[in-house]
Design an enzyme around this catalytic site. Structure first.
Site, PDB file in Angstrom:
ATOM      1  N   LYS A 148       0.838  -1.201   0.000  1.00 52.48           N
ATOM      2  CA  LYS A 148       0.000   0.000   0.000  1.00 52.48           C
ATOM      3  C   LYS A 148       0.874   1.252   0.000  1.00 52.48           C
ATOM      4  O   LYS A 148       0.581   2.231  -0.687  1.00 52.48           O
ATOM      5  CB  LYS A 148      -0.946  -0.014   1.212  1.00 52.48           C
ATOM      6  CG  LYS A 148      -2.057  -1.051   1.053  1.00 52.48           C
ATOM      7  CD  LYS A 148      -2.823  -1.326   2.333  1.00 52.48           C
ATOM      8  CE  LYS A 148      -3.730  -2.537   2.137  1.00 52.48           C
ATOM      9  NZ  LYS A 148      -4.408  -2.979   3.351  1.00 52.48           N
ATOM     10  N   GLN A 179      -5.176  -1.950   9.583  1.00 49.73           N
ATOM     11  CA  GLN A 179      -4.863  -3.232   8.946  1.00 49.73           C
ATOM     12  C   GLN A 179      -5.331  -4.387   9.843  1.00 49.73           C
ATOM     13  O   GLN A 179      -5.002  -4.437  11.018  1.00 49.73           O
ATOM     14  CB  GLN A 179      -3.341  -3.317   8.708  1.00 49.73           C
ATOM     15  CG  GLN A 179      -2.892  -4.535   7.947  1.00 49.73           C
ATOM     16  CD  GLN A 179      -3.402  -4.575   6.512  1.00 49.73           C
ATOM     17  OE1 GLN A 179      -3.388  -3.585   5.790  1.00 49.73           O
ATOM     18  NE2 GLN A 179      -3.886  -5.738   6.101  1.00 49.73           N
ATOM     19  N   ASP A 183     -11.508   2.020   3.429  1.00 50.71           N
ATOM     20  CA  ASP A 183     -11.670   0.568   3.308  1.00 50.71           C
ATOM     21  C   ASP A 183     -13.152   0.184   3.217  1.00 50.71           C
ATOM     22  O   ASP A 183     -13.479  -0.965   2.928  1.00 50.71           O
ATOM     23  CB  ASP A 183     -11.056  -0.127   4.537  1.00 50.71           C
ATOM     24  CG  ASP A 183      -9.779  -0.867   4.193  1.00 50.71           C
ATOM     25  OD1 ASP A 183      -9.520  -1.074   2.993  1.00 50.71           O
ATOM     26  OD2 ASP A 183      -9.046  -1.243   5.140  1.00 50.71           O
TER      27      ASP A 183
END
Ligand code: NDP
Length: 279
Positions: free
Chosen positions: A52, A96, A119
């Site tokens: 990322k 994460q 997300d």
């Protein structure tokens, strides 16, 4: 023989387009920035986070990483999220997963401002997707839709069968496909006669987490097969689809690696740029 859906190439094309958008934003003195929080040192997560950060660098998105120790408390994690929520220079916040035992990922996702939830895991965005309203769509399902659209694989009226019902892949993907007028069936570990169902799929998506789980006898002739699985084995990265056999039967197939993975990251970049434009 199936045509290969080249996720890596398509992701690159999407990132190229985003670079131009980022330049335009920068000319208007808006500097898109993503903050990534990782707790503990899960090996796979480290790789994802690194990918990322590389993608951000490529596209021109600023990137801030918060690596918290395994013993971080929920309060410390939520305090950091709140701090980033209130930081006007940050456009996207990502926690994460998986988080270490004892930390509640759902509470973390709930705390991320829906406006910075790139997300798409905050219940507000989850709900908006259900209602087919504009929202941050989680990146893996979004990437899969983009792949189908770019390869002109008809979604409307198609029978899409998803194997896997996780909150990050199976469920949001079902909503995305339904919003695009597919007829959607979602299968899981308690599904009976799985093969009878997968054999009906015009579009078959495997998000199971078991190497080569989908075999050729589970696939209808000329189906489009999307492999979400990332299984780290001694042979390297292997998908959930038995690629060699299934590619002989399908009309389209995604490889692992180089399929859904790069698209997921490209859509994350897309969501950060979208957020920067909106703020
Ligand atoms: P989860 O483990 O959260 O979900 C797996 C799903 O598969 C569950 O719904 C489970 O059913 C179902 N399942 C398990 N066994 C069977 C079975 N025998 N028959 C039918 N269904 C079964 O995984 P994720 O959704 O998080 O991820 C799936 C895979 O995709 C993993 O390999 C992961 O690494 C990969 N992944 C890849 C991404 C990418 O960008 N390429 C992004 C996210 C994930 P039940 O609900 O009943 O337990």
């Amino acid at each position: 023989m199936a045509e290969l859906i080249n996720g890596k190439e398509l992701a690159k094309k999407i990132r190229e387009g985003l670079k131009d958008e980022v330049q335009e934003l920068k000319q208007a003195e808006i500097y898109p920035k993503l903050a990534v929080i990782m707790v503990g040192d899960d090996k796979a997560s480290k790789i994802y986070v690194r990918n990322k950060s590389k993608a951000c660098e490529d596209v021109g998105i600023e990137y801030e990483e918060y690596l918290l120790p395994e013993k971080t408390t929920m309060k410390e994690l939520l305090d950091l999220i709140e701090k980033l929520n209130n930081d006007e220079t940050i456009h996207g916040i990502l926690v994460q997963s998986p988080l270490p035992n004892g930390l509640d990922a759902n509470e973390a996702f709930r705390t991320i401002s829906p406006k910075k939830d790139v997300d798409g895991f905050n219940p507000i965005n989850v709900g908006k997707l259900s209602l087919n309203q504009d929202c941050f769509v989680s990146c893996t399902p979004y990437g899969i839709i983009k792949m189908l659209e770019n390869y002109n694989i008809p979604i409307e009226g198609a029978h899409a069968v998803i194997v896997g019902r996780s909150n990050i892949v199976g469920k949001p993907l079902a909503k995305c496909l339904l919003n695009k007028n597919a007829t959607v069936t979602v299968c899981h570990s308690k599904t009976k006669n799985l093969q009878d169902i997968t054999k009906q799929a015009d579009i078959l998506i495997a998000a199971v987490g078991k190497p080569k789980f989908i075999t050729a006898d589970m696939v209808k002739n000329n189906a489009a097969v999307i492999d979400v699985g990332i299984n780290r084995t001694e042979e390297g990265l292997i998908g959930d689809v038995d690629f060699e056999d299934v590619e002989k039967k399908a009309s389209y197939i995604t490889p692992v690696p180089g399929g859904v993975g790069p698209m997921t990251i490209a859509m994350l970049m897309n969501n950060v740029v979208k957020s920067a434009k909106q703020q």
